[in-house]
Enzyme design. Structure first.
Site, PDB file in Angstrom:
ATOM      1  N   GLY A  33       0.794  -1.229   0.000  1.00  0.00           N
ATOM      2  CA  GLY A  33       0.000   0.000   0.000  1.00  0.00           C
ATOM      3  C   GLY A  33       0.820   1.268   0.000  1.00  0.00           C
ATOM      4  N   CYS A 242     -27.697  -9.871 -16.105  1.00  0.00           N
ATOM      5  CA  CYS A 242     -27.162  -9.596 -17.438  1.00  0.00           C
ATOM      6  C   CYS A 242     -28.164 -10.072 -18.494  1.00  0.00           C
ATOM      7  CB  CYS A 242     -25.823 -10.294 -17.636  1.00  0.00           C
ATOM      8  SG  CYS A 242     -25.217 -10.183 -19.338  1.00  0.00           S
ATOM      9  N   CYS A 245     -26.174 -13.157 -20.637  1.00  0.00           N
ATOM     10  CA  CYS A 245     -25.817 -14.446 -20.051  1.00  0.00           C
ATOM     11  C   CYS A 245     -26.604 -14.749 -18.783  1.00  0.00           C
ATOM     12  CB  CYS A 245     -24.325 -14.524 -19.775  1.00  0.00           C
ATOM     13  SG  CYS A 245     -23.794 -13.542 -18.360  1.00  0.00           S
ATOM     14  N   CYS A 267     -23.101  -7.633 -18.872  1.00  0.00           N
ATOM     15  CA  CYS A 267     -21.844  -7.768 -18.128  1.00  0.00           C
ATOM     16  C   CYS A 267     -20.799  -6.787 -18.658  1.00  0.00           C
ATOM     17  CB  CYS A 267     -21.266  -9.171 -18.297  1.00  0.00           C
ATOM     18  SG  CYS A 267     -22.149 -10.443 -17.417  1.00  0.00           S
ATOM     19  N   CYS A 273     -18.845 -12.942 -19.580  1.00  0.00           N
ATOM     20  CA  CYS A 273     -20.122 -13.081 -20.262  1.00  0.00           C
ATOM     21  C   CYS A 273     -20.021 -14.145 -21.364  1.00  0.00           C
ATOM     22  CB  CYS A 273     -20.521 -11.735 -20.856  1.00  0.00           C
ATOM     23  SG  CYS A 273     -22.263 -11.575 -21.240  1.00  0.00           S
TER      24      CYS A 273
END
Lengths: 284, 435, 257
Positions: A33, A242, A245, A267, A273
């Site tokens: 970080g 979605c 899909c 998606c 997808c």
């Protein structure tokens, strides 16, 4: 090693520059970080278009790697195409659009839906690496705040969101606390993707080319999205699935269909997808 | 079925081809040559070299051509290729006092050793469009002959058929131009103002075999008078702050990460490659009172300086070539403070090629940025080194500003959902209030 | 007798050849308010900044006794420790609220910042604590979500005080806290400061050019001129029976007004 075709070194950068960047990456991995300054190079793409990610990828990629590049979750957006062809040309590596097959995934703004595996490297393109930048413009001061772990200011922002909006109103680039020490910008991924960073088996490397900073979340490192005890962090969710899909667990893009305000949700992760459709998911 | 944005690769190729077509313009006109750009758009080439941080006139000319005259784009092209050149070392400091001076003026002394030398300048030209230039001139035999014939019949030399340019490129100054096949000298302009008379510009040359136009002095060179720095007069009297080479190796902002506060060599390197427009605005703001710099131009000189390098295997300096440069030194009043008596202080500017405006601005901003060191009140952006350093580079700035053209579907979607959610919550609240 | 919470030991501050403070020494005890008075340029604000660790002295020491009874040299502390103390056990009220407040954050966030920096992570609790402090400085709690820019000058100073007091500091530095306020607003604010200092047993170093303010708030006075302390003693004693000619001048000019 120079590729015959281009006259440039393998993956474009010269070996000295790669070594310098690898040193910065090692330091970043050792201090999860923490933003490591590095002497970024000018790349043949404009700053702000992924030069940080490209330098990181160029420094860690080898001839046996398989590279996937996405922008907004998709392999086919123009900038993803441009970066992928850059490495295909300068490094001659294999490329893929399949998350499972990639050893390195360079991304802008998304983390793939398919869970990452140990050994995979995610490379993020970062515009503004400093999570405190909007609150404190001076770099000298923000570095001091990180050094002293003085994060009251960050919480002022979250407090203000709640008192104004009743919720923490950061929808992307939602700050995380890494390994209980540094507060870090996850780059402008939607907060939907934040939980994928926490204790992920993959190595996550973040490169900010213009701002010349590299930082990292090593594998299996805690990355906690900031919140309050009584206002816990919550990722986005949709009432739709979605339209292609039928996935109910993926980040959805809203697509405007006509002038009448017709919308559909699909998606954002095109590979996810497509692979669901291949396996016989819903089609329309 | 809905199909996501596909075919990016094809679209990118097509876009590139269209841009190429625009660059070539009307195909019936002859294509512009690099020599023409270098010789006739010299100031554009010089700016691209200065901000591109690479002394390579031919490459800069190529960049200007490829960028279709967009200088910020050309600077980017030069920077990007520069970044990939391997480096074999740093040159010796360039001795600007020993410059072969083409132009040299001082705003502080009416006359001084070496004299005032106006040289080529726009300064006293009336800014009227010269319609004679609208017609293509016949190629001249040589500069000298043109000059001698100038009073005779300048009108006759004009090409009568305007719009029908000569098919052969205009030759360069005959006699003088002997382009040598030398290594290009990309310099990361690490200008360090040193105690009189040497200023150093650390330069390095790449191993690439670029043809450079390092032009040796003409054989029939008029012997110019010695031209010492105007500053030396003040130094002798002790009225100018002493700046001596402390022997420390300057950092290199293109090779090492920087950390604030920056020291002066690092700031000067940044200014040398900073955007001219940005430097101009900063210098102007400082003169207008956003930061207080009231400079005198001690000296502005422009000419050619030798770039020397000591190859490890030889151990003695060899001349890599000559480099055109512009140098500006300003003096500013300083009332003293602490232990320091009142003294003149300096600002320093140095750029590749002919870049007077830039050199002047650089010197003003350099001096403004010394506010902290000299204990002056910081009240303008030109005095804030973090502000100047972080925003002066046009390759960085142009890239970041233009990146918002990239797709942001995902973030926008996130904002869209958030906004809907907030509005819904607000509506529910309002309804609650009414009950 | 308790131990002093702050001791200045021959504090010197030079700017070039000009002395802003010369050999200033005093002790300050819990619950005590010390007024630093003098005209502008006398060095009182410089002294305050040296004592608060914001300026490095050219000589001498500023010793703070922390809540564990340990004596800490303000200028030997690490940057981290100094900043931690400044947001927990110490407080600093600026003359201009814009220097001491986040004008773009709400009053609640302004008060809550020190708590959040100290690890508070429960929004409801932070908010409740902030609301309570807002009321203690006599601002209605329904102003909690307003920004300081929507406050009057007097309210901004109260908010600044609340922002400092929320961590129960032991020592407060105040630089002209009533400067620029109307007389009636001043009077109420002074009353509040006196009440809070008394109630919380706060030690206060108060810089003011206004002898009336000093008389109302401080038990002891130090009169400064050209960086030197020309007279120091109990407030009533200094103001009613000034010894130094400069103090006499100050006092007489106050009475004439």
């Amino acid at each position: 090693m120079t590729t015959e075709e281009t006259g440039y070194n393998f993956a474009y950068l010269d070996e000295d520059s790669k070594r310098m960047i690898r040193r910065a990456i090692l330091k970043a991995v050792a201090l999860p970080g923490y933003q490591v300054p590095f002497a970024g190079r000018e790349m043949p793409m404009p700053y702000g278009w992924g030069t940080g990610g490209i330098q990181v990828t160029a420094s860690v990629i080898g001839p046996d790697d398989v590279l996937k590049v996405i922008d907004q979750g998709s392999d086919d957006t123009t900038n993803a195409v441009s970066i992928r062809s850059f490495f295909a040309k300068t490094a001659g590596v294999a490329t893929t659009s399949r998350t499972a097959e990639a050893s390195i995934i360079q991304t802008r703004h998304r983390i793939p839906e398919r869970p990452l595996k140990s050994g995979q490297i995610m490379v993020y393109q970062v515009p503004i690496p400093e999570p405190l930048r909007w609150l404190e413009p001076s770099e000298a001061e923000t570095r001091t705040l990180h050094a002293l772990k003085e994060y009251g200011l960050m919480y002022v922002k979250l407090y203000e969101d709640i008192s104004r909006h009743g919720t923490i109103a950061s929808s992307y680039d939602y700050p995380v606390e890494v390994f209980g020490r540094h507060i870090m910008s996850p780059s402008p991924i939607p907060r939907f993707d934040n939980p994928k960073l926490d204790r992920s088996p993959a190595l996550h490397l973040f490169g900010a080319g213009r701002e010349k900073r590299i930082y990292a979340i090593p594998p299996y490192t805690p990355a906690r999205s900031l919140d309050f005890e009584d206002y816990p962090f919550a990722p986005q969710s949709w009432s739709q699935v979605c339209a292609l899909c039928g996935a109910a667990d993926s980040y959805l893009d809203e697509v405007v269909m006509d002038d009448g305000g017709q919308r559909m949700f699909v998606c954002s992760d095109s590979d996810y997808c497509a692979s669901r459709l291949e396996k016989g998911g819903r089609t329309q | 079925m809905y199909v996501a944005v596909k075919g990016g690769e094809k679209a990118i190729d097509a876009a590139r081809r269209l841009m190429d077509k625009r660059r070539r313009g009307a195909p019936e006109l002859p294509e512009i040559s690099l020599e023409q750009i270098r010789e006739q758009l010299g100031l554009a080439v010089d700016r691209v070299m200065a901000e591109g941080s690479l002394y390579a006139p031919e490459l800069a000319a190529l960049a200007v051509k490829q960028a279709q005259g967009d200088l910020v784009e050309a600077i980017f092209l030069l920077r990007a290729s520069r970044a990939a050149f391997p480096r074999f070392g740093y040159s010796l400091p360039v001795d600007t006092a020993a410059m072969r001076v083409e132009r040299r003026i001082s705003g502080t002394w009416k006359d001084l050793p070496g004299g005032q030398l106006l040289g080529p300048t726009f300064d006293y030209a009336h800014r009227l469009l010269d319609y004679r230039l609208a017609r293509t001139q016949k190629p001249e035999k040589s500069v000298e002959s043109a000059e001698s014939a100038e009073s005779a019949k300048s009108a006759e030399s004009a090409e009568p058929e305007a719009g029908k340019p000569p098919s052969t490129p205009v030759p360069t100054h005959a006699g003088a131009a002997v382009p040598t096949h030398a290594a290009a000298v990309p310099t990361h302009a690490a200008a360090v103002p040193a105690h009189a008379p040497t200023a150093s510009a650390a330069a390095h040359a790449p191993t690439s075999t670029t043809t450079a136009s390092a032009t040796p002095p003409p054989a029939d060179e008029e012997s110019l008078p010695d031209c010492p720095k105007a500053m030396s007069v003040l130094i002798e009297e002790g009225l100018l702050e002493l700046e001596e080479d402390d022997g420390r190796e300057p950092g290199d902002i293109t090779r090492q990460p920087v950390d604030f506060p920056l020291d002066r060599p690092e700031r000067l390197q940044n200014l040398a490659r900073s955007d001219e427009g940005f430097a101009l605005a900063l210098a102007y703001s400082s003169q207008r009172g956003f930061g207080s710099v009231h400079p005198f131009v001690s000296e502005l000189r422009q000419g050619a300086a030798l770039v020397e390098f000591i190859p490890e295997e030889l151990g003695f300096p060899v001349v890599l070539g000559e480099m055109e440069a512009t140098e500006c030194e300003t003096v500013n009043q300083f009332k003293g403070g602490g232990e320091t008596p009142p003294v003149f202080t300096r600002g320093y500017g140095l750029t590749f090629g002919r870049n007077e405006r830039k050199a002047l601005c650089m010197a003003i901003v350099d001096r403004a940025l010394r506010a902290e060191e000299l204990g002056e009140e910081i009240k303008g952006p030109a005095q804030n080194q973090e502000f100047v350093f972080s925003h002066s580079d046009n390759v960085e700035a142009a890239g970041f500003v233009s990146h918002i053209k990239l797709p942001h579907y995902v973030d926008f979607q996130a904002e869209l959902s958030m906004l809907r959610q907030l509005r819904k919550a607000k509506q529910n609240d309002d309804r609650g209030d009414r009950i | 007798m308790t131990l002093p919470v702050l001791s200045a030991v021959e504090v010197d501050k030079w700017y070039g050849r000009r002395a802003a403070c010369r050999k200033i020494s005093f002790d300050l005890h819990p619950g005590e308010i010390l007024g630093l008075v003098g005209e502008s340029g006398s060095g009182k604000t410089t002294l305050l900044n040296v004592l608060a660790g914001r300026l490095t002295p050219s000589g001498g020491r500023a010793l703070y006794r922390d809540e564990n009874g340990e004596e800490r040299d303000m200028h030997q502390l690490s940057e981290a420790e100094r900043r931690r103390l400044l947001r927990t056990e110490l407080g600093l009220v600026h003359q201009h609220p814009r220097d001491g407040l986040r004008l773009r954050a709400s009053a609640g966030a302004n008060i809550g910042e020190r708590l959040m920096a100290g690890g508070w992570r429960h929004y409801g609790q932070i908010r409740a604590e902030a609301a309570q402090w807002l009321e203690r400085v006599e601002i209605p709690a329904d102003r909690l979500d307003d920004r300081p820019t929507e406050y009057s000058g007097g309210m901004r100073q109260r908010l600044q005080i609340a922002r400092n007091l929320v961590t129960r500091p032991r020592l407060l530095f105040m630089d002209e806290p009533t400067g620029g306020l109307d007389v009636s607003v001043q009077a109420k604010l002074l009353d509040l400061i006196r009440h809070l200092a008394n109630h919380l047993r706060l030690a206060v170093v108060l810089v003011t050019h206004d002898l009336a303010v000093a008389r109302l708030l401080s038990q002891r006075l130090m009169v400064m001129k050209d960086g030197e302390s020309v007279e120091c003693g109990l407030t009533d004693q200094v103001l009613d029976d000034p010894q130094h000619p400069y103090t006499q001048l100050l006092v007489s000019s106050m009475l004439q007004v």
